[in-house]
Design a protein around this motif. Sequence first.
Motif, short mmCIF file in Angstrom:
data_model
loop_
_atom_site.label_atom_id
_atom_site.label_comp_id
_atom_site.label_asym_id
_atom_site.label_seq_id
_atom_site.Cartn_x
_atom_site.Cartn_y
_atom_site.Cartn_z
N SER A 4 0.83 -1.20 0.00
CA SER A 4 0.00 0.00 0.00
C SER A 4 0.87 1.26 0.00
N HIS A 5 2.01 1.20 0.70
CA HIS A 5 2.95 2.32 0.70
C HIS A 5 3.62 2.46 -0.66
N PHE A 6 3.89 1.32 -1.30
CA PHE A 6 4.46 1.32 -2.65
C PHE A 6 3.54 2.11 -3.59
N LYS A 7 2.26 1.83 -3.49
CA LYS A 7 1.27 2.53 -4.32
C LYS A 7 1.24 4.02 -4.00
N GLU A 8 1.30 4.37 -2.72
CA GLU A 8 1.27 5.77 -2.32
C GLU A 8 2.47 6.54 -2.89
N HIS A 9 3.65 5.94 -2.80
CA HIS A 9 4.84 6.60 -3.34
C HIS A 9 4.73 6.76 -4.85
N THR A 10 4.24 5.74 -5.53
CA THR A 10 4.07 5.83 -6.98
C THR A 10 3.10 6.93 -7.35
N ASP A 11 1.99 6.99 -6.64
CA ASP A 11 0.98 8.02 -6.92
C ASP A 11 1.54 9.42 -6.70
N ARG A 12 2.39 9.58 -5.68
CA ARG A 12 2.98 10.89 -5.43
C ARG A 12 3.92 11.31 -6.56
N VAL A 13 4.69 10.35 -7.08
CA VAL A 13 5.57 10.65 -8.21
C VAL A 13 4.76 11.06 -9.42
N VAL A 14 3.70 10.31 -9.72
CA VAL A 14 2.85 10.62 -10.87
C VAL A 14 2.20 11.99 -10.71
N GLU A 15 1.71 12.27 -9.50
CA GLU A 15 1.05 13.54 -9.25
C GLU A 15 2.01 14.71 -9.39
N SER A 16 3.23 14.55 -8.89
CA SER A 16 4.21 15.62 -8.97
C SER A 16 4.59 15.93 -10.41
N CYS A 17 4.86 14.90 -11.22
CA CYS A 17 5.23 15.12 -12.62
C CYS A 17 4.06 15.69 -13.41
N SER A 18 2.84 15.34 -13.01
CA SER A 18 1.66 15.81 -13.74
C SER A 18 1.41 17.30 -13.54
N ARG A 19 2.08 17.91 -12.59
CA ARG A 19 1.98 19.36 -12.46
C ARG A 19 2.65 20.05 -13.64
N VAL A 20 3.64 19.39 -14.23
CA VAL A 20 4.36 19.95 -15.37
C VAL A 20 3.78 19.44 -16.69
N ILE A 21 3.61 18.13 -16.80
CA ILE A 21 3.09 17.51 -18.02
C ILE A 21 1.66 17.06 -17.73
N VAL A 22 0.70 17.74 -18.32
CA VAL A 22 -0.71 17.52 -18.01
C VAL A 22 -1.28 16.36 -18.83
N GLY A 23 -2.05 15.49 -18.17
CA GLY A 23 -2.79 14.46 -18.86
C GLY A 23 -1.99 13.25 -19.31
N LYS A 24 -0.78 13.07 -18.80
CA LYS A 24 0.07 11.94 -19.21
C LYS A 24 0.43 11.07 -18.01
N GLU A 25 -0.55 10.83 -17.15
CA GLU A 25 -0.30 10.06 -15.93
C GLU A 25 0.16 8.64 -16.24
N GLU A 26 -0.44 8.01 -17.24
CA GLU A 26 -0.06 6.64 -17.58
C GLU A 26 1.40 6.57 -18.02
N THR A 27 1.83 7.53 -18.85
CA THR A 27 3.21 7.54 -19.32
C THR A 27 4.18 7.75 -18.17
N VAL A 28 3.86 8.64 -17.25
CA VAL A 28 4.72 8.88 -16.09
C VAL A 28 4.82 7.61 -15.24
N ARG A 29 3.71 6.91 -15.05
CA ARG A 29 3.73 5.67 -14.27
C ARG A 29 4.62 4.63 -14.93
N LEU A 30 4.53 4.52 -16.26
CA LEU A 30 5.35 3.55 -16.99
C LEU A 30 6.83 3.90 -16.91
N ILE A 31 7.16 5.19 -16.95
CA ILE A 31 8.55 5.62 -16.81
C ILE A 31 9.07 5.27 -15.43
#
Length: 315
Positions: A4-31
């Motif tokens: 569950s913590h693994f998921k939380e950390h991943t979501d935080r990374v995706v959310e942070s990058c999405s502040r710069v690149i909008v609408g590409k959450e799936e790509t950020v998760r894959l990276i």
Amino acid sequence: MEYSHFKEHTDRVVESCSRVIVGKEETVRLIFISFLCSGHVLLEDVPGTGKTMLLKAFARTVGSGFKRIQFTPDLLPSDLTGINFYNQKTGEFQFREGPLFTNIVLADEINRATPRTQSSLLEAMEESQITVDGVTYPMAEPFFVMATQNPVESYGTFPLPEAQLDRFFMRLSLGYMTREQEMEVVSRPSTADILNSLEPVVSPEVIREMKELYTKVRVQKDVLGYMMDIVEKTRTESRFVTGVSTRGAIALYKASQAMAASLGRDFVIPEDVKAAAPWVLSHRIISRGGESFEDARKYLGQIMEDIPVPMENLR
């Protein structure tokens, strides 16, 4: 660390990058999944879609060193790896590190460099080391390469050979934003200001724990068999000249594990395999008609539709 913590950390990374690149959450998760699996990414898209900005945001988010290398036809291998130069003060040769000696490297427009320079990345990507004048230097940990190329420009470019494409863990594409997303980006403050305001959301210790934890995700025999059905089908499909290699099968296994962990599970389900397979396998397939990466991904999707999916209780 719990999943569950693994998921939380991943979501935080995706959310942070999405502040710069909008609408590409799936790509950020894959990276991020590729980063955790110690793999490398080839990002192919038209100019101006935010490829460079995305990796800058990712490097800031994970708190890692970052260097960008603009690949050009006159770029030499030593411009990447570094050189031994004569230090007149000490009277000895001294090694000066190249830009590959960092955590995250952006190899921008990699297909503009000559094959000799492209191949100088191979040892660093595969072995996490560089050899200069017979001396081997270890790379930093973690070490992650994201190479970009523009698919619409063929003049003055050197297409990556199949052997080098196979070294990339995933091949991704950003694509255009939706109309609403692009209107938001156009009218907002400078993207550079948003990028400079980003702070790391995961520590190096957390990243090391995540790299170790995803390998413990369970893969049942039926799901492993499903992965191999996909891999073997690419090898027997008449429209493909070559299928997925063993390296590709291993990459699919790792990506499926990391995908499951990023969603908070300690076991892999067929949906994880389906989500990872197009990005992990498509660039490892050579089609007879010389179709594009997008066409290969569509063909792979058609193949996967015909493969029976295990329906047991995978818990």
